[in-house]
Structure formats: structure tokens, C-alpha cells
Write a protein that holds these residues in place. Structure first.
Motif, PDB file in Angstrom:
ATOM      1  N   LEU A   1       0.829  -1.198   0.000  1.00  0.00           N
ATOM      2  CA  LEU A   1       0.000   0.000   0.000  1.00  0.00           C
ATOM      3  C   LEU A   1       0.865   1.250   0.000  1.00  0.00           C
TER       4      LEU A   1
ATOM      5  N   LEU B   1       0.562   6.593   3.411  1.00  0.00           N
ATOM      6  CA  LEU B   1      -0.513   6.964   4.325  1.00  0.00           C
ATOM      7  C   LEU B   1      -1.535   5.847   4.460  1.00  0.00           C
ATOM      8  N   SER B   2      -1.847   5.164   3.369  1.00  0.00           N
ATOM      9  CA  SER B   2      -2.807   4.057   3.418  1.00  0.00           C
ATOM     10  C   SER B   2      -2.302   2.933   4.317  1.00  0.00           C
ATOM     11  N   ALA B   3      -1.010   2.627   4.242  1.00  0.00           N
ATOM     12  CA  ALA B   3      -0.443   1.574   5.084  1.00  0.00           C
ATOM     13  C   ALA B   3      -0.534   1.942   6.560  1.00  0.00           C
TER      14      ALA B   3
ATOM     15  N   ALA C   1      -2.690   3.976   7.885  1.00  0.00           N
ATOM     16  CA  ALA C   1      -4.104   3.969   8.259  1.00  0.00           C
ATOM     17  C   ALA C   1      -4.613   2.549   8.502  1.00  0.00           C
ATOM     18  N   VAL C   2      -4.235   1.614   7.623  1.00  0.00           N
ATOM     19  CA  VAL C   2      -4.681   0.232   7.785  1.00  0.00           C
ATOM     20  C   VAL C   2      -4.102  -0.380   9.059  1.00  0.00           C
TER      21      VAL C   2
END
Length: 425
Positions: free
Chosen positions: A180, A183-185, A187-188
Motif C-alpha cells: 500500500l 498513508l494508506s499503510a 491507516a490500515v
């Protein structure tokens, strides 16, 4: 001084679930929460953070990453015993650990988002310290569930379940971080920690702690308070357990931290598949974790059945020592694969039972969280010292063979010290 029986009586007195069904549910929910915690640590430190540091200042990436990891390690060593000690003294309708586990999970998730947004070195420093403190505070309070709520005859199984969270979390965290965007990583990883924590706290509720005795607050000097905080070191078996754990993790982290350079310079880039050192490190780690998972599933259950936890942990440390000798006898890619498999089996057995042993040398039920947190520092401190120690060993004592000799001797000392503990079979 509180022995194991009085600890189990405290569990019953607090109205905690002790039936096999309820303990099983607690352990089933502890595994994903523990895995989420290790996913945070490993996904960020191994994949995301190095890339962020390089993007901020490519020329100084090595020094900047060393600064961040050092600050993170210091924050960890303070936070783990603090999480245990502060939750020890909490008396709420939701229990001792629950309020702090929940708060630390929320702070960690928020810090993940802020760290994902950081685009400067000061921003990374601030968010790294906050995140590592919150996540390790979470670790200190979470691990205290073991002596709090698990009867003695299930400690080996519980230790194996919690220990399984390490390889599961490593694999999940690294996969998320590598697949990812930045930022997505973050967030997850933060969201998974929140969800698994909520499932644990709501699915296996902790009993009220309002009826527990309140610690008497007395006036002490700073020196007296310091000595009181580390009072567990006055117990012989606690000291042996701490030093044994420290030496085992010194062996593991000092050697594993230089796996890339070991393959590159000791085995030789041309001797690994396709000359791809990074892929070779990944292959070794995957093999080690697969063996680790298989062994950990069996070791904790068997240790409970035969009631020989100390023996299992001591022998597994000696197994780590033996594994370290394989690259010396077989300095080839095949030898490194054999080494990885044997190390995975030994460290998997250790992780499966080590926490159970640690929970059984705690001298006082009123300060179990604090004392278990102190024992966990024996994991973090070797990580902090691993880089300088490995560099010194390689430079001053003959290169990479000396690194494996150091690892073998450290693990040997760990195993022998563990076998000297008297209060556990």
C-alpha cells in the motif's frame, strides 16, 4: 512475596473467567490483538519508516534512521514497564488493564496517521517517539493479562498464543507496508489495531477492579521509589529470568540484524539465488517463520501437559546456540537455509513458552504488570545495543564468523541461566 497459587486465587477472587471455554475465548481474541501490535512495530520499522527517512534527506538517511530507531528503543524501554506499573495501580469498574489498553490503542492509531503525514525530520522524530511510547505502553498493559487472567495450568498455551502473534504480525505488517501507499499503510495498521483491541476488550471483558486492595501511598525519597520500582530484582529467580532473556535476545538480534550483510559479504552475493541478496533474506525469514509457526503450535501445549516449562525454554535457548554454529560449519546458501530452519524451530519453542515462564517468576501479584514489563525490557535493550555490538564484534574479532560465535555463546549462557531457576520445573 506472592507465589503462583496466590496469583491464581487473585484471579478467582476478582471474578475473572477461569473456565476452559472462557479462557479459550480470551486467548482467541488475544492473538489478533497481539499480531496487530507486532504488525505495527515491524511493518513501520522495516518497510515504511526507512522510505520516509530517505525521502526527507537521502544523503543522511543512515544516520537519521539510526537516530529514530534509537529514540524509539528508548521510548519503548520506558513505556513497557510504565504500562504495566500504572495499570497495576488502576482500580476502575472496567478493570485494571482495559482503560489503558483502550487509551493506548487510540493514541497509537492517531499517531499512525500523523506519522503518515509527517514530511520532515522533526515531524518524524515527534511522531515516532509518541507512537512507540503509546504502542509499547499498550504492550505492557496487554501482556499483564497473562498473569492476571490465565490460570497456571494454561500459561504455556497462553504464552504460545501470544508468541504466535509475533510471526503473524511480522508477515501481515510487512505485506501491508509493502503493498500500500505510505498513508494508506499507516491507516490500515492503525485501524487493525483499533478493531482487534475492541474485539478483545468487548469480547472478553475484564472484571471490575474496584474491590481490589488499593496500594498504600507512602512518602518516599526518589532513591527509595527507584529501589521500590525495581524491587523484583531482589528475587533470585527474577534476576536469572531477566539476564537469561536478555542474553537470548542479544544473540538473536545481534546476528539477525546483519543478515543482509552476512549474505552479501560472508556467503557472497554470487552464491545466493540470482545474486539477489534482498530476496535471499526474505526467503530465510519466510522459512524461519514457517517453522516457527509449526513448532509454536505444539510447544506450548506440550509444555503444559508435561509441566516442564523451564526445561523447554532452557533447551530452546541451547538450540539457538547450536543453530548459530551451522553457518560456521556450512558457509554456503544451503547452510544458511538449514540455519534459518533450525533457528526458527528453536526461537519458535522459546517464544511459545518464554512468556509463561516469565509470568511464573513474578514475586508479587500486586505489581505483576510492572514486573512483567521490566522483564520485557530484556527484549528491547538488546535491540537498542544490537547495532553497536555487532559492528564491534565484526570489526574487532574477525568478521562474520565472530558474529555467529557471539550469538552462540550468548544463547548458551541464556539456556544455562534458565535451567538454574528453582521455582519452575
Amino acid at each position: 512475596m506472592t507465589n503462583v497459587r496466590s496469583t491464581d486465587q487473585l484471579v478467582i477472587a476478582r471474578g475473572e473467567p477461569t473456565s476452559r471455554l472462557r479462557v479459550g475465548r480470551l486467548l482467541a481474541l488475544l492473538l489478533p490483538a497481539t499480531a496487530a501490535m507486532y504488525a505495527l512495530f515491524n511493518g513501520i520499522s522495516a518497510v515504511i519508516l526507512p522510505g520516509q527517512v530517505e525521502a526527507v534527506d537521502p544523503a543522511s538517511k543512515v544516520g537519521n534512521l539510526a537516530l529514530l530507531t534509537t529514540l524509539a528503543a528508548v521510548a519503548s524501554m520506558v513505556a513497557i514497564p510504565a504500562g504495566g506499573a500504572i495499570s497495576d495501580r488502576t482500580r476502575s469498574r472496567y478493570g485494571r488493564r482495559t482503560p489503558w489498553i483502550a487509551a493506548a490503542a487510540v493514541v497509537s492509531a492517531v499517531a499512525c496517521i500523523l506519522m503518515g503525514l509527517a514530511d520532515s525530520l522533526p515531524g518524524l522524530i515527534a511522531t515516532t517517539v509518541v507512537l512507540w511510547f503509546a504502542a509499547n505502553f499498550y504492550s505492557g498493559a496487554l501482556t499483564a493479562i497473562l498473569p492476571d487472567r490465565i490460570p497456571q495450568d494454561r500459561r504455556g498455551l497462553a504464552s504460545a498464543v501470544i508468541g504466535m502473534g509475533t510471526p503473524v504480525g511480522i508477515v501481515f505488517g510487512v505485506q501491508v507496508a509493502s503493498r500500500l501507499g505510505q498513508l494508506s499503510a499507516y491507516a490500515v495498521i492503525g485501524a487493525v489495531l483499533l478493531v482487534t483491541t475492541a474485539l478483545l476488550l468487548l469480547g472478553a471483558r475484564e472484571g471490575s477492579a474496584r474491590d481490589l486492595p488499593v496500594a498504600v501511598r507512602d512518602r518516599r525519597t526518589m532513591g527509595e521509589s527507584f529501589r521500590a520500582f525495581f524491587a523484583a530484582f531482589g528475587t533470585r529467580d527474577f534476576r536469572l529470568a531477566f539476564v537469561s532473556r536478555f542474553m537470548l535476545f542479544a544473540s538473536y538480534f545481534v546476528v539477525s540484524g546483519y543478515a543482509f550483510y552476512t549474505l552479501q559479504d560472508y556467503i557472497g552475493t554470487g552464491n545466493v539465488p540470482n545474486g539477489d541478496v534482498a530476496a535471499a533474506v526474505s526467503t530465510m525469514l519466510t522459512l524461519s517463520i514457517l517453522v516457527w509457526v509449526v513448532v509454536a503450535n505444539l510447544a506450548g501445549w506440550v509444555a503444559d501437559k508435561v509441566d516442564r516449562r523451564k526445561l523447554f525454554v532452557g533447551v530452546s535457548a541451547l538450540g539457538v546456540a547450536a543453530s548459530m554454529m551451522i553457518p560456521l560449519a556450512m558457509p554456503t546458501w544451503t547452510g544458511m537455509l538449514v540455519y534459518s530452519a533450525c533457528l526458527g524451530a528453536s526461537i519458535g519453542t522459546y517464544f511459545a513458552i518464554d512468556l509463561a515462564v516469565m509470568s511464573l517468576v513474578l514475586p508479587n501479584a500486586d505489581s505483576e504488570g510492572r514486573d512483567l514489563g521490566i522483564l520485557q525490557v530484556a527484549t528491547g535493550l538488546p535491540q537498542l545495543l544490537a547495532g553497536p555490538v555487532a559492528g564491534a564484534v565484526i570489526t574487532w574479532f574477525g568478521g562474520y564468523p565472530a558474529l555467529f560465535v557471539f550469538g552462540a555463546l550468548s544463547a548458551l549462557v541464556s539456556g544455562l541461566l534458565m535451567l538454574r531457576i528453582r521455582s519452575i520445573r
